[in-house]
Scaffold this active site. Structure first.
Site: not given
Ligand code: GRF
Length: 221
Positions: A111, A18, A16, A113
């Protein structure tokens, strides 16, 4: 009168970071809206803790192997609506959403990625990029369609691969970029500056022929 910004549901499966970037942006007034709920398909996701700490409703809608996709998605949709969210941000949500959910939320799901889409959809992007000897790597925020990691791209973070880069160093640098571009795109969507019209990404009334690019070299840290 301008309509109130639409509230966001953030879907996660793990760490989490992000989500944290979205929480921080919201706290700093940079998201322009509220995170109405955080939903994880895994009870152990650390992101749920991050949400609770920030006073955001955080729930687990547990997914199990072999579970009917539409049944699961409809549980998600129910929670999203119950918390008054209209927009959905997938921030490391490791589950594919079915066609009905995608159609219901068309133009309302983003999303993140970890690659420069359309290159390297799917998993283990850092290792694959290194194995292929690529010069460039990064991350993409895109609208979600039924095809995995293939919806129209909105914004990309781009970095030059350095001699000596490893999967770990790339993961770290890509994460820095993700934390910049995801809140930016979410804020555009919440403010209705960003939309998807007939498969075309519109930003501030203009069709994007390619995603907005943020370069690691020029982005202030
Ligand atoms: C990120 O690298 C995102 O691009 C991918 O999953 C990862 C999630 O990281 N879809 P976090 O849980 O937000 O640290």
């Amino acid at each position: 009168m301008t309509p109130a910004p639409r509230r966001i549901a953030v879907l996660i499966s793990g760490e989490g970071t992000n989500l944290q970037a979205l929480i921080d942006a919201s706290r700093d007034g940079k998201l322009g809206t509220q995170i109405a709920v955080v939903i994880s398909n895994r009870a152990a996701a650390r992101g749920l803790e991050r949400a609770r700490k920030a006073g955001i409703p955080a729930i687990c809608v547990a997914s199990t192997r072999g579970q009917d996709r539409e049944a699961y998605d409809s549980l998600l949709a129910t929670e999203i609506a119950a918390h008054g969210a209209e927009l959905v941000v997938l921030a490391g949500f490791m589950r594919i959403l079915g066609a009905r959910f995608v159609a219901t939320f068309a133009g309302r799901v983003l999303n993140i990625h970890p690659s420069l889409l359309p290159a390297y959809p799917g998993l283990e992007t850092h290792r694959r990029v290194l194995d292929a000897g690529e010069r460039w790597h990064g991350a993409t925020v895109h609208f979600v369609t039924t095809e995995l990691d293939a919806g129209p791209a909105v914004i990309q973070y781009r970095l030059a691969i350095r001699r000596g880069d490893t999967t770990e160093s790339l993961a770290e640098r890509v994460h820095v970029g993700e934390h910049i571009i995801l809140p930016r795109a979410a804020a555009w969507l919440a403010a209705a500056r960003l939309s998807l019209q007939d498969g075309c990404v519109m930003l501030d009334g203009r069709a994007l022929s390619q995603p907005v690019v943020v370069d690691e070299e020029t982005e202030p840290r």
